[in-house]
Write a protein that holds these residues in place. Structure first.
Motif, PDB file in Angstrom:
ATOM      1  N   GLN A   1      17.657 -36.177   2.141  1.00  0.00           N
ATOM      2  CA  GLN A   1      19.033 -35.823   1.823  1.00  0.00           C
ATOM      3  C   GLN A   1      19.901 -36.264   2.996  1.00  0.00           C
ATOM      4  OE1 GLN A   1      20.044 -33.926  -1.016  1.00  0.00           O
ATOM      5  NE2 GLN A   1      17.967 -34.247  -1.735  1.00  0.00           N
ATOM      6  N   GLY A   2      21.030 -36.883   2.692  1.00  0.00           N
ATOM      7  CA  GLY A   2      21.919 -37.301   3.765  1.00  0.00           C
ATOM      8  C   GLY A   2      23.307 -37.618   3.272  1.00  0.00           C
ATOM      9  N   LYS A   3      24.266 -37.476   4.167  1.00  0.00           N
ATOM     10  CA  LYS A   3      25.657 -37.809   3.866  1.00  0.00           C
ATOM     11  C   LYS A   3      25.871 -39.284   4.167  1.00  0.00           C
ATOM     12  CE  LYS A   3      29.183 -35.162   4.672  1.00  0.00           C
ATOM     13  NZ  LYS A   3      30.307 -34.415   5.296  1.00  0.00           N
ATOM     14  N   ALA A   4      26.362 -40.027   3.177  1.00  0.00           N
ATOM     15  CA  ALA A   4      26.628 -41.458   3.349  1.00  0.00           C
ATOM     16  C   ALA A   4      27.780 -41.651   4.330  1.00  0.00           C
ATOM     17  CB  ALA A   4      26.961 -42.088   2.001  1.00  0.00           C
ATOM     18  N   LEU A   5      27.545 -42.445   5.367  1.00  0.00           N
ATOM     19  CA  LEU A   5      28.566 -42.681   6.387  1.00  0.00           C
ATOM     20  C   LEU A   5      29.162 -44.079   6.293  1.00  0.00           C
ATOM     21  CD1 LEU A   5      26.788 -41.020   9.460  1.00  0.00           C
ATOM     22  CD2 LEU A   5      28.518 -40.011   7.924  1.00  0.00           C
TER      23      LEU A   5
ATOM     24  N   ASP B   1      18.342 -34.157  10.605  1.00  0.00           N
ATOM     25  CA  ASP B   1      17.734 -34.635  11.851  1.00  0.00           C
ATOM     26  C   ASP B   1      18.633 -35.584  12.633  1.00  0.00           C
ATOM     27  OD1 ASP B   1      15.358 -33.219  11.325  1.00  0.00           O
ATOM     28  OD2 ASP B   1      14.619 -34.854  10.074  1.00  0.00           O
ATOM     29  N   GLY B   2      19.864 -35.785  12.177  1.00  0.00           N
ATOM     30  CA  GLY B   2      20.778 -36.701  12.852  1.00  0.00           C
ATOM     31  C   GLY B   2      21.018 -37.948  12.014  1.00  0.00           C
ATOM     32  N   GLU B   3      21.653 -38.934  12.608  1.00  0.00           N
ATOM     33  CA  GLU B   3      21.959 -40.167  11.882  1.00  0.00           C
ATOM     34  C   GLU B   3      20.713 -41.028  11.733  1.00  0.00           C
ATOM     35  OE1 GLU B   3      25.334 -42.205  13.530  1.00  0.00           O
ATOM     36  OE2 GLU B   3      26.682 -40.539  13.077  1.00  0.00           O
TER      37      GLU B   3
END
Length: 90
Positions: free
Chosen positions: A36-40, A58-60
Motif C-alpha cells: 500500500q502506498g500513496k502515489a507521489l 516504511d518510507g518512500e
C-alpha cells in the motif's frame, strides 16, 4: 538487471493520474508482492527505466514500472478502478 520494458502509453496515464491526485494505491507486483502506498510522482532514470515513487509505511519506495502487475486506488471517488499493467507493453 533485465532490460526495461516500457508501459503502453495509455496505461502510463493511469500512473500520472494517480500521482496528480496522490491516490492511496493497492499495488501488486509481478513477483506476487503487494503493498500500500500513496502515489507521489513518476521518474525516469537513464539506463534503468521508469519508476513510480510511492510513500509507504516504511518510507518512500521507487518501483520500476515494468515490475508492476496492477494498481487499485483506495480513495473514494477515484477516477479509475483496478488497472492491469503487466503484459501491456509498447
Amino acid at each position: 538487471m533485465d532490460d526495461y520494458q516500457p508501459l503502453a502509453c495509455d496505461l502510463y496515464d493511469y500512473l500520472e493520474i494517480a500521482c496528480m491526485h496522490h491516490y492511496q494505491l493497492d499495488i501488486e507486483l509481478i513477483d506476487g508482492t503487494r503493498l500500500q502506498g500513496k502515489a507521489l510522482t513518476t521518474e525516469t532514470i537513464a539506463s534503468q527505466g521508469e519508476f513510480l515513487l510511492v510513500r509507504t509505511a516504511d518510507g518512500e519506495q521507487r518501483l520500476r514500472m515494468d515490475r508492476l502487475l496492477a494498481i487499485t486506488p483506495q480513495d473514494a471517488g477515484a477516477s479509475f478502478a483496478r488497472v492491469l499493467l503487466s503484459g501491456s507493453r509498447c
